[in-house]
Design a protein around this motif. Structure first.
Motif, PDB file in Angstrom:
ATOM      1  N   ARG A  50       0.835  -1.207   0.000  1.00 34.55           N
ATOM      2  CA  ARG A  50       0.000   0.000   0.000  1.00 34.55           C
ATOM      3  C   ARG A  50       0.869   1.256   0.000  1.00 34.55           C
ATOM      4  NH1 ARG A  50      -3.722  -3.075   3.262  1.00 34.55           N
ATOM      5  NH2 ARG A  50      -2.597  -2.514   5.141  1.00 34.55           N
ATOM      6  N   GLU A  51       1.996   1.209   0.692  1.00 36.36           N
ATOM      7  CA  GLU A  51       2.877   2.378   0.790  1.00 36.36           C
ATOM      8  C   GLU A  51       3.793   2.537  -0.417  1.00 36.36           C
ATOM      9  OE1 GLU A  51       4.980   1.828   4.444  1.00 36.36           O
ATOM     10  OE2 GLU A  51       3.150   1.874   5.645  1.00 36.36           O
ATOM     11  N   GLN A  52       4.180   1.450  -1.070  1.00 33.62           N
ATOM     12  CA  GLN A  52       5.224   1.504  -2.090  1.00 33.62           C
ATOM     13  C   GLN A  52       4.757   1.448  -3.543  1.00 33.62           C
ATOM     14  OE1 GLN A  52       8.422   2.165  -1.307  1.00 33.62           O
ATOM     15  NE2 GLN A  52       7.705   2.323   0.796  1.00 33.62           N
ATOM     16  N   LEU A  53       3.652   0.783  -3.821  1.00 40.01           N
ATOM     17  CA  LEU A  53       3.229   0.617  -5.211  1.00 40.01           C
ATOM     18  C   LEU A  53       2.789   1.938  -5.829  1.00 40.01           C
ATOM     19  CD1 LEU A  53       1.188  -2.717  -5.087  1.00 40.01           C
ATOM     20  CD2 LEU A  53       3.516  -2.363  -5.936  1.00 40.01           C
ATOM     21  N   GLN A  54       3.239   2.152  -7.065  1.00 44.46           N
ATOM     22  CA  GLN A  54       2.875   3.353  -7.810  1.00 44.46           C
ATOM     23  C   GLN A  54       2.249   2.912  -9.128  1.00 44.46           C
ATOM     24  OE1 GLN A  54       6.446   5.696  -8.169  1.00 44.46           O
ATOM     25  NE2 GLN A  54       6.966   5.370  -6.022  1.00 44.46           N
ATOM     26  N   LYS A  55       1.006   3.305  -9.354  1.00 43.57           N
ATOM     27  CA  LYS A  55       0.271   2.884 -10.548  1.00 43.57           C
ATOM     28  C   LYS A  55       0.931   3.418 -11.821  1.00 43.57           C
ATOM     29  CE  LYS A  55      -4.442   2.610 -10.778  1.00 43.57           C
ATOM     30  NZ  LYS A  55      -5.813   3.130 -10.833  1.00 43.57           N
ATOM     31  N   VAL A  56       1.031   2.542 -12.835  1.00 42.91           N
ATOM     32  CA  VAL A  56       1.514   2.936 -14.160  1.00 42.91           C
ATOM     33  C   VAL A  56       0.562   2.367 -15.203  1.00 42.91           C
ATOM     34  CG1 VAL A  56       3.948   3.144 -13.512  1.00 42.91           C
ATOM     35  CG2 VAL A  56       3.085   0.960 -14.327  1.00 42.91           C
ATOM     36  N   ASN A  57       0.560   2.959 -16.373  1.00 43.39           N
ATOM     37  CA  ASN A  57      -0.343   2.501 -17.429  1.00 43.39           C
ATOM     38  C   ASN A  57       0.272   1.429 -18.320  1.00 43.39           C
ATOM     39  OD1 ASN A  57      -2.497   4.202 -16.721  1.00 43.39           O
ATOM     40  ND2 ASN A  57      -1.441   5.925 -17.668  1.00 43.39           N
ATOM     41  N   ARG A  58       1.608   1.439 -18.445  1.00 38.59           N
ATOM     42  CA  ARG A  58       2.272   0.454 -19.307  1.00 38.59           C
ATOM     43  C   ARG A  58       3.705   0.256 -18.846  1.00 38.59           C
ATOM     44  NH1 ARG A  58       4.246   3.895 -24.078  1.00 38.59           N
ATOM     45  NH2 ARG A  58       4.036   5.919 -23.138  1.00 38.59           N
ATOM     46  N   LYS A  59       4.282  -0.874 -19.243  1.00 37.13           N
ATOM     47  CA  LYS A  59       5.649  -1.195 -18.814  1.00 37.13           C
ATOM     48  C   LYS A  59       6.650  -0.136 -19.254  1.00 37.13           C
ATOM     49  CE  LYS A  59       5.502  -5.621 -20.048  1.00 37.13           C
ATOM     50  NZ  LYS A  59       6.017  -6.947 -20.399  1.00 37.13           N
ATOM     51  N   ALA A  60       6.410   0.503 -20.381  1.00 36.09           N
ATOM     52  CA  ALA A  60       7.326   1.529 -20.882  1.00 36.09           C
ATOM     53  C   ALA A  60       7.445   2.711 -19.915  1.00 36.09           C
ATOM     54  CB  ALA A  60       6.874   2.015 -22.254  1.00 36.09           C
ATOM     55  N   ASP A  61       6.477   2.866 -19.020  1.00 33.64           N
ATOM     56  CA  ASP A  61       6.504   3.958 -18.035  1.00 33.64           C
ATOM     57  C   ASP A  61       7.416   3.656 -16.844  1.00 33.64           C
ATOM     58  OD1 ASP A  61       4.672   5.296 -19.607  1.00 33.64           O
ATOM     59  OD2 ASP A  61       2.939   4.633 -18.428  1.00 33.64           O
ATOM     60  N   ILE A  62       7.929   2.429 -16.762  1.00 31.09           N
ATOM     61  CA  ILE A  62       8.776   2.024 -15.644  1.00 31.09           C
ATOM     62  C   ILE A  62      10.235   2.237 -16.036  1.00 31.09           C
ATOM     63  CG2 ILE A  62       9.449   0.100 -14.155  1.00 31.09           C
ATOM     64  CD1 ILE A  62       6.625  -1.062 -14.714  1.00 31.09           C
ATOM     65  N   PRO A  63      10.987   2.996 -15.252  1.00 32.19           N
ATOM     66  CA  PRO A  63      12.395   3.247 -15.584  1.00 32.19           C
ATOM     67  C   PRO A  63      13.211   1.940 -15.626  1.00 32.19           C
ATOM     68  CG  PRO A  63      11.655   4.719 -13.838  1.00 32.19           C
ATOM     69  CD  PRO A  63      10.574   3.708 -14.038  1.00 32.19           C
ATOM     70  N   THR A  64      14.238   1.940 -16.431  1.00 38.99           N
ATOM     71  CA  THR A  64      15.125   0.784 -16.558  1.00 38.99           C
ATOM     72  C   THR A  64      15.709   0.422 -15.197  1.00 38.99           C
ATOM     73  OG1 THR A  64      15.706   1.481 -18.791  1.00 38.99           O
ATOM     74  CG2 THR A  64      17.192  -0.085 -17.716  1.00 38.99           C
ATOM     75  N   GLY A  65      15.697  -0.876 -14.899  1.00 41.84           N
ATOM     76  CA  GLY A  65      16.283  -1.362 -13.655  1.00 41.84           C
ATOM     77  C   GLY A  65      15.389  -1.288 -12.441  1.00 41.84           C
ATOM     78  N   ILE A  66      14.121  -0.911 -12.632  1.00 40.78           N
ATOM     79  CA  ILE A  66      13.165  -0.802 -11.530  1.00 40.78           C
ATOM     80  C   ILE A  66      12.151  -1.938 -11.657  1.00 40.78           C
ATOM     81  CG2 ILE A  66      11.380   0.644 -10.461  1.00 40.78           C
ATOM     82  CD1 ILE A  66      14.204   1.720 -10.080  1.00 40.78           C
ATOM     83  N   TYR A  67      11.764  -2.518 -10.524  1.00 41.32           N
ATOM     84  CA  TYR A  67      10.825  -3.632 -10.513  1.00 41.32           C
ATOM     85  C   TYR A  67       9.395  -3.175 -10.797  1.00 41.32           C
ATOM     86  CZ  TYR A  67      14.209  -6.989  -8.867  1.00 41.32           C
ATOM     87  OH  TYR A  67      15.289  -7.829  -8.796  1.00 41.32           O
ATOM     88  N   ALA A  68       8.618  -4.099 -11.349  1.00 41.78           N
ATOM     89  CA  ALA A  68       7.204  -3.877 -11.618  1.00 41.78           C
ATOM     90  C   ALA A  68       6.393  -4.880 -10.814  1.00 41.78           C
ATOM     91  CB  ALA A  68       6.929  -4.049 -13.109  1.00 41.78           C
ATOM     92  N   CYS A  69       5.102  -4.608 -10.709  1.00 39.96           N
ATOM     93  CA  CYS A  69       4.206  -5.505  -9.985  1.00 39.96           C
ATOM     94  C   CYS A  69       2.881  -5.565 -10.736  1.00 39.96           C
ATOM     95  CB  CYS A  69       3.977  -4.969  -8.569  1.00 39.96           C
ATOM     96  SG  CYS A  69       2.793  -5.944  -7.627  1.00 39.96           S
ATOM     97  N   GLY A  70       2.512  -6.748 -11.152  1.00 43.40           N
ATOM     98  CA  GLY A  70       1.216  -6.955 -11.776  1.00 43.40           C
ATOM     99  C   GLY A  70       0.231  -7.432 -10.724  1.00 43.40           C
ATOM    100  N   ALA A  71      -0.835  -6.679 -10.519  1.00 44.92           N
ATOM    101  CA  ALA A  71      -1.858  -7.057  -9.544  1.00 44.92           C
ATOM    102  C   ALA A  71      -3.049  -7.639 -10.302  1.00 44.92           C
ATOM    103  CB  ALA A  71      -2.295  -5.843  -8.735  1.00 44.92           C
ATOM    104  N   VAL A  72      -3.496  -8.813  -9.860  1.00 46.27           N
ATOM    105  CA  VAL A  72      -4.644  -9.465 -10.482  1.00 46.27           C
ATOM    106  C   VAL A  72      -5.654  -9.811  -9.393  1.00 46.27           C
ATOM    107  CG1 VAL A  72      -5.431 -11.381 -11.915  1.00 46.27           C
ATOM    108  CG2 VAL A  72      -3.118 -10.490 -12.215  1.00 46.27           C
ATOM    109  N   GLU A  73      -6.897  -9.386  -9.596  1.00 46.58           N
ATOM    110  CA  GLU A  73      -7.957  -9.734  -8.650  1.00 46.58           C
ATOM    111  C   GLU A  73      -8.751 -10.902  -9.224  1.00 46.58           C
ATOM    112  OE1 GLU A  73     -11.512  -7.620  -6.170  1.00 46.58           O
ATOM    113  OE2 GLU A  73     -11.407  -7.221  -8.305  1.00 46.58           O
ATOM    114  N   TYR A  74      -8.960 -11.917  -8.384  1.00 43.38           N
ATOM    115  CA  TYR A  74      -9.743 -13.090  -8.755  1.00 43.38           C
ATOM    116  C   TYR A  74     -10.986 -13.155  -7.873  1.00 43.38           C
ATOM    117  CZ  TYR A  74      -5.608 -14.885 -11.176  1.00 43.38           C
ATOM    118  OH  TYR A  74      -4.544 -15.053 -12.025  1.00 43.38           O
TER     119      TYR A  74
END
Length: 115
Positions: A50-74
């Motif tokens: 909750r404190e760390q995740l920052q919403k992005v619209n596409r992978k290209a918006d994530i700077p090189t060398g930074i981790y991404a997180c895909g959230a999926v609700e089931y």
């Protein structure tokens, strides 16, 4: 719950752990996780995300060398139980190098995700 449903729920990500029925994907969202290559630390606490995740619209918006997180609700098609899966990965040259998968089953991220 029958033996086959218990087995499926234990070993398949898309099966409900309550009733063993198939869980359907409701929505997904991509986030940036401000951790750089070589500095990944696994976290299992919802507060951290909750404190760390920052919403992005596409992978290209994530700077090189930074981790991404895909959230999926089931959501279970039978009993309605919901779950959230977070897949932590490093985007590398059109590929996703998966680091970790974290599940939340008790609504810990419901008020945060998809605001």
């Amino acid at each position: 719950m029958g033996l086959i449903k218990k087995f499926k729920a234990k070993f398949l990500d898309n099966c409900c752990s309550t009733c063993g029925c198939r869980m359907l994907e409701r929505r997904r969202q991509l986030y940036m996780l401000p951790m750089s290559v070589g500095n990944y630390i696994s976290h299992k606490e919802a507060d951290y995300y909750r404190e760390q995740l920052q919403k992005v619209n596409r992978k290209a918006d994530i700077p090189t060398g930074i981790y991404a997180c895909g959230a999926v609700e089931y959501q279970c098609s039978e009993c309605g139980r919901r779950a959230v899966q977070l897949q932590i990965f490093l985007p590398v040259r059109d590929q996703e190098k998966y680091e970790d998968t974290v599940w939340f089953f008790n609504g810990e991220l419901d008020n945060f995700l998809w605001q």
